[in-house]
Design an enzyme around this catalytic site. Structure first.
Site, short mmCIF file in Angstrom:
data_model
loop_
_atom_site.label_atom_id
_atom_site.label_comp_id
_atom_site.label_asym_id
_atom_site.label_seq_id
_atom_site.Cartn_x
_atom_site.Cartn_y
_atom_site.Cartn_z
N ASP A 228 0.87 -1.18 0.00
CA ASP A 228 0.00 0.00 0.00
C ASP A 228 0.90 1.22 0.00
O ASP A 228 2.04 1.14 -0.42
CB ASP A 228 -0.96 -0.01 1.19
CG ASP A 228 -2.29 0.67 0.85
OD1 ASP A 228 -2.26 1.88 0.55
OD2 ASP A 228 -3.34 0.01 0.87
N HIS A 251 2.12 1.76 -3.18
CA HIS A 251 1.23 2.65 -3.93
C HIS A 251 1.79 4.07 -4.00
O HIS A 251 1.09 4.99 -4.41
CB HIS A 251 -0.16 2.67 -3.30
CG HIS A 251 -0.89 1.37 -3.39
ND1 HIS A 251 -2.16 1.20 -2.90
CD2 HIS A 251 -0.51 0.17 -3.91
CE1 HIS A 251 -2.54 -0.06 -3.10
NE2 HIS A 251 -1.55 -0.70 -3.71
#
Length: 406
Positions: A228, A251
């Site tokens: 993430d 991310h």
């Protein structure tokens, strides 16, 4: 007649009489050594070592040292609370291993809580210390049941003068580190953070850093592998510096998401000397659109500088329709205020997923898009470098193509 030498000697006599003696100016005091405690480890995963550690914090937490010695495993079967620490030095040279019990952790906010603490060093002096969140079972359970509530590994709220350094943190059930509650002066340096699954289920939501309401936070010299955000600037982040960081599988370095259900602001954030590897984006800004229950998103004075892009889908991305579909955003355009956004010195090559597109900049049509880009030399694997733009300024600094989305 008094000679000059006599006057000088008389002056010295006067000074010697006027000056206080050393014994009159130096107080009679003894510097006491800092208290030091080493908790007794139970030696078995069936024994919860948290009570012993918290007893050590109670005994030595006021300015003292708590030592987790090398080559020793402490089994943590409950939440570790740093209550009682004031200017304490918690040195992890061995292993802190949390229980994997999904029943126990369900609904818990955090595994380690640091709440309203003024002065904490949580560190490994030798670099051998490990904090293991033991999150595999949580990732597997979450893959089957998305309502399962997983804890953050280290949750810092309020307080000041926090230092976390020299440690390896691994496999949190959820986020690695969260900072919020108007925390001030927090430093995170020389850390290794990795979330790696040994099943087909990814380590979802393992943000390395979620930096919320806080001031003067520094993140430096950190190596991250996760699934993430590498660093997420959350609502209330102010004066945050991120430098000399590498992220794999993440991310990206992200502002947001902002504006989901309230007016949110992030300001004065600076990220530089970042290496992004195999990530969905290297850096970007995520804001919800207008309408519904969404609030106004404001991002001011944010700089992204000297990024190396290695196999990321996008080098930079601006999303003004985050969390909604195109139909919704046609009726409720993005209204985020982006002021003083600087993107410069990006190099490297993206993945082939969006080739030839290397950046997707979709500013809201009802918002402000004060963004400048310079020294942007990222290429797609094909050798092209197409940048999609929507509602961006004419002096953006790069050549735009239509078709921005998100």
């Amino acid at each position: 007649m008094i000679s000059l030498n006599s006057i000088f000697l008389l002056s010295l006599v006067g000074l010697s009489r006027a000056a206080p003696s050393r014994s009159e100016t130096s107080p009679d005091r003894t510097i006491k050594p800092r208290a030091a405690c080493t908790p007794t480890a139970g030696g078995s995963s069936s024994t919860d070592d948290v009570p012993a550690i918290q007893e050590a914090i109670t005994s030595c937490g006021d300015g003292g040292i708590i030592i987790i010695p090398a080559d020793t495993t402490y089994y943590l079967n409950s939440v570790l609370d740093f209550k009682g620490c004031s200017n304490c030095d918690f040195q992890v040279e061995g292993l802190l291993q949390f229980t994997s019990s999904t029943d126990y952790w369900n609904g818990k906010t955090a595994m380690i809580t640091v709440s309203d603490i003024d002065g904490l060093k949580l560190r490994s002096v030798t670099g051998s210390g490990v904090i293991d969140g033991n999150g595999q079972e949580s990732w597997d359970k979450f893959a089957e049941d998305s309502s399962y509530k997983r804890p953050t590994l280290l949750y810092i709220t309020g307080g000041s003068n926090i230092e976390v350094s020299g440690l390896r943190q691994k496999n949190p059930p959820n986020v690695f580190i969260s900072v919020k509650g108007d925390t001030s002066n927090a430093q995170f340096t020389s850390l290794t953070m990795d979330a790696t699954s040994n099943s087909d289920n990814l380590p979802k939501n393992t943000d390395a850093f979620d930096i919320g309401a806080s001031t003067y936070v520094t993140i430096s010299s950190v190596a991250i592998t996760n699934d993430d955000d590498c660093v997420a600037f959350k609502p209330g982040a102010n004066y945050v510096t991120v430098e000399n960081v590498s992220c794999t599988g993440s991310h990206g370095i992200s502002v947001g998401s902002l504006g989901k259900s309230s007016d949110d602001t992030v300001q004065n954030v600076y990220a530089r000397n970042i290496t992004m590897i195999n990530s969905s984006k290297a850096a970007g800004i995520k804001t919800y659109p207008s309408g519904g229950d969404h609030g106004l998103s404001t991002v001011k004075n944010a700089t992204f500088e000297d990024f190396i892009v290695d196999g990321c889908d996008y080098a930079f991305q601006i999303q003004s329709c985050y969390g909604e579909d195109d139909t919704y955003c046609e009726e409720n355009p993005g209204d985020a205020v982006l002021e003083g956004i600087v993107v410069k010195g990006f190099t490297g090559t993206t993945s082939d997923k969006e080739d030839p597109v290397v950046a997707n900049l979709n500013c809201g049509s009802k918002g402000t898009c004060d963004v400048t880009i310079s020294g942007f030399e990222v290429k797609a694997p094909s050798g092209d470098a197409k940048i999609l733009c929507g509602n961006t300024p004419s002096d953006l600094g790069v050549t735009c193509s239509s078709g921005a989305s998100g």
